[in-house]
Structure formats: C-alpha cells, structure tokens
Scaffold this motif. Structure first.
Motif, PDB file in Angstrom:
ATOM      1  N   HIS A   1     -30.462  31.253  33.596  1.00  0.00           N
ATOM      2  CA  HIS A   1     -29.395  30.569  34.316  1.00  0.00           C
ATOM      3  C   HIS A   1     -29.205  31.243  35.677  1.00  0.00           C
ATOM      4  CE1 HIS A   1     -25.314  29.430  35.487  1.00  0.00           C
ATOM      5  NE2 HIS A   1     -25.353  28.459  34.583  1.00  0.00           N
TER       6      HIS A   1
ATOM      7  N   GLN B   1     -26.735  32.065  37.556  1.00  0.00           N
ATOM      8  CA  GLN B   1     -25.730  33.119  37.631  1.00  0.00           C
ATOM      9  C   GLN B   1     -26.188  34.372  36.898  1.00  0.00           C
ATOM     10  OE1 GLN B   1     -22.184  30.271  36.773  1.00  0.00           O
ATOM     11  NE2 GLN B   1     -21.293  32.121  37.665  1.00  0.00           N
TER      12      GLN B   1
ATOM     13  N   LEU C   1     -28.704  36.088  39.227  1.00  0.00           N
ATOM     14  CA  LEU C   1     -28.062  36.812  40.320  1.00  0.00           C
ATOM     15  C   LEU C   1     -27.423  38.104  39.824  1.00  0.00           C
ATOM     16  CD1 LEU C   1     -26.441  33.852  42.294  1.00  0.00           C
ATOM     17  CD2 LEU C   1     -28.388  35.273  43.009  1.00  0.00           C
ATOM     18  N   ALA C   2     -26.789  38.045  38.665  1.00  0.00           N
ATOM     19  CA  ALA C   2     -26.186  39.252  38.104  1.00  0.00           C
ATOM     20  C   ALA C   2     -27.255  40.283  37.771  1.00  0.00           C
ATOM     21  CB  ALA C   2     -25.369  38.902  36.868  1.00  0.00           C
TER      22      ALA C   2
ATOM     23  N   ARG D   1     -22.393  28.146  45.814  1.00  0.00           N
ATOM     24  CA  ARG D   1     -21.550  27.658  44.725  1.00  0.00           C
ATOM     25  C   ARG D   1     -22.280  26.635  43.856  1.00  0.00           C
ATOM     26  NH1 ARG D   1     -16.440  25.845  48.227  1.00  0.00           N
ATOM     27  NH2 ARG D   1     -18.215  24.992  49.411  1.00  0.00           N
TER      28      ARG D   1
ATOM     29  N   SER E   1     -25.030  26.954  42.388  1.00  0.00           N
ATOM     30  CA  SER E   1     -25.648  27.584  41.227  1.00  0.00           C
ATOM     31  C   SER E   1     -24.640  28.010  40.175  1.00  0.00           C
ATOM     32  CB  SER E   1     -26.469  28.804  41.665  1.00  0.00           C
ATOM     33  OG  SER E   1     -25.625  29.806  42.206  1.00  0.00           O
ATOM     34  N   ARG E   2     -23.360  27.870  40.483  1.00  0.00           N
ATOM     35  CA  ARG E   2     -22.333  28.245  39.515  1.00  0.00           C
ATOM     36  C   ARG E   2     -22.014  27.059  38.615  1.00  0.00           C
ATOM     37  NH1 ARG E   2     -18.459  30.645  44.259  1.00  0.00           N
ATOM     38  NH2 ARG E   2     -19.960  32.183  45.060  1.00  0.00           N
TER      39      ARG E   2
ATOM     40  N   ARG F   1     -21.259  25.895  34.176  1.00  0.00           N
ATOM     41  CA  ARG F   1     -21.681  26.082  32.804  1.00  0.00           C
ATOM     42  C   ARG F   1     -22.520  24.889  32.342  1.00  0.00           C
ATOM     43  NH1 ARG F   1     -19.294  30.460  31.193  1.00  0.00           N
ATOM     44  NH2 ARG F   1     -19.928  30.130  29.014  1.00  0.00           N
TER      45      ARG F   1
ATOM     46  N   TYR G   1     -23.516  31.481  29.685  1.00  0.00           N
ATOM     47  CA  TYR G   1     -23.258  30.357  30.580  1.00  0.00           C
ATOM     48  C   TYR G   1     -23.555  29.010  29.930  1.00  0.00           C
ATOM     49  CZ  TYR G   1     -23.289  34.260  33.815  1.00  0.00           C
ATOM     50  OH  TYR G   1     -23.018  35.467  34.435  1.00  0.00           O
TER      51      TYR G   1
END
Length: 284
Positions: free
Chosen positions: A128, A130, A133-134, A211, A213-214, A216, A243
């Motif tokens: 996912h 997010q 990126l994390a 935003r 890519s954000r 659920r 997610y």
C-alpha cells in the motif's frame, strides 16, 4: 460485455490491451511494472484462462507505442489512476485488479478511490502506498530504493541503459532477472524507444498531489511478496494490512526474486484465483 477490447483511449493517448481468455469469464486486469510490458504476464494469463477467467493486460502509458508523452508531469499518479480507471470502465467495472511493481500503484489507487469498479485486488511486490512511504523512514527501504533517486538524473540512465551488457543490464541481473528477460527488456523497451518514457514514471514522483496515495482499501485484497526481492523490503508489506478494511491475505513466496510473474507464475496464479474465488462467481 461480449466485445473484445484491443485498446483504451484517454486524453489523446491510445493504450494497447491484450484481451484473452473466455469472453464471459470474470475479468482480471493485469498491470505491469518497470521495465516490462504486458507480456510479462505471458505465463500467468494462460493459467487464469484455464480457470475460466478473462484477462485484460494493458501496455501502460510510456510503454504503449501510441501513449508516450514526453513530459514528466504526464506520468503523475493521477494520470496512472485515470488510465486504470478507463480500462476498468471499458470492461464494465467490477474487475479483479492485479498489479506488479509500478503496476501495483494504479491498482492500489483504483481500489482506494473507485472501489465500485474493483471486485478484488491482488498487489504483487509493492505494498500500500502509505505503508511504502512509512517503510522509507522506518526500515532499510530507503537504501533499497536508491535507484529512484538515480533515475531522476537527466540523460545518464538512458545512456547507461542503451549499453548492452552495461550498468542497467547488470542491475537487472543482480535483481534476479534472467538473461532471456534482459534481452526482452532490450527489445521491448530500449530498442523500441520506450526507455525515457518508462523512466518518467519515476521522474514524475515530485509532481502531483501526495494526498492521492492516502486512503483505505475496502475491497478484498491479497498482498504477494517474495523474500528474495532486493528492491522491496519486508516492512512495508507486513504493515499493509493496517490500510485494508476488507478480507486480506498476505502471501510470501520463498526463494523467488522480484520478478514474480515470470519466475513464480503458478504460485501467483493460485494467489490471484484464490482471491477471485473468494469474492464469488460472476463478481466481475
């Protein structure tokens, strides 16, 4: 729908589509990654056809000969999402979406922003957005992704890529690609004039709205990852479940490199079919 789809047109670009398998089967959209084209699914698609599925494998923008805009901004995530959405809509919606490598990004975005078009999602190698990126700051993923920064340099990656047996060929081999598939890369990407436009997927990363890519995922999802992948680490795929607000499965393939569609087609087809069948017959 009963008509075959040979292409999708969007914004003046024509994206080639390879529509195969039973015409009345559940539709499985197949989205390739870098640096491959739709034929990377050549070993997976027949297995899906045998199980009664219809596959739509698309040469994405930058790869399809009639869809190679030169500007970097033409490859931002909103455009990739738009192409995937156009194909899903052409197929009548409620498709099963499968994406490998970069192809997983528009697949995730389609599931996030247009769940009404997606019956299920199978993401291959890439977690996912997010979670990815994390992972860049919470694991060694940043080091694994060094090439993303290198690809931002103008002209040099193309020069290195055009050298047969040179730096890029060696990097692909180090990542686990076979000599035969490196030759296919040279014929289908370098010799066909798609290297710069394929690299533009990376070069467009500074553009667009982060935003996008954000969000659920609310459709049944399977995450497939291989433990010999030198480009994508474990942290992101293990945290992807955070997610997804839907039935979820994580499939780990042992001893397989990044190139899952060509090196583990049977295992990947099994994972895709398990997800398709979990939704129920005729869902697509």
């Amino acid at each position: 729908m009963t008509d075959r789809i040979s292409s999708v047109t969007r914004g003046g670009l024509v994206l080639d589509v390879y529509d195969e398998g039973p015409i009345d089967g559940d539709v499985v959209v197949l989205l390739h990654g870098f640096p491959e084209r739709a034929d990377c699914w050549r070993l997976v698609a027949p297995l899906l056809h045998e199980a009664g599925c219809r596959t739509l494998a698309m040469d994405q923008r930058g790869y399809s000969p009639r869809a190679r805009p030169r500007r970097r901004r033409d490859y931002q995530m909103s455009e990739l999402l738009g192409d995937a959405r156009a194909l899903a809509e052409a197929a009548g919606g409620r498709v099963h979406v499968v994406g490998h490598d970069w192809g997983a990004i528009p697949s995730w975005l389609l599931a996030i922003h247009h769940p009404e078009l997606v019956a299920s999602l199978t993401a291959v190698s890439v977690p996912h957005p997010q979670a990815f990126l994390a992972s860049m700051v919470r694991s060694t993923q940043g080091l694994k992704s060094w090439y993303m920064l290198a690809f931002q340099v103008p002209f040099l990656p193309e020069r290195l890529g055009r050298s047969r047996g040179g730096f890029l060929d060696r990097q692909l081999r180090a990542a686990g690609m076979t000599a035969e598939d490196v030759d296919r890369f040279r014929a289908r990407i370098v010799d066909d004039g798609a290297l710069t436009t394929a690299l533009n997927w990376y070069r467009a990363m500074p553009f667009g709205d982060p935003r996008l890519s954000r969000g659920r995922v609310t459709v049944p999802t399977t995450m497939v990852w291989s433990d010999h992948d030198i480009a994508l680490g474990r942290w992101g795929v293990e945290h992807t479940v955070r997610y997804v607000d839907a039935p979820y499965r994580f499939v780990e393939l042992n001893g397989v490199s990044h190139w899952i569609p060509t090196q583990a087609p049977d295992a990947l087809a099994d994972a895709i079919l398990d997800r398709v069948r979990s939704v129920g017959p005729g869902a697509a």
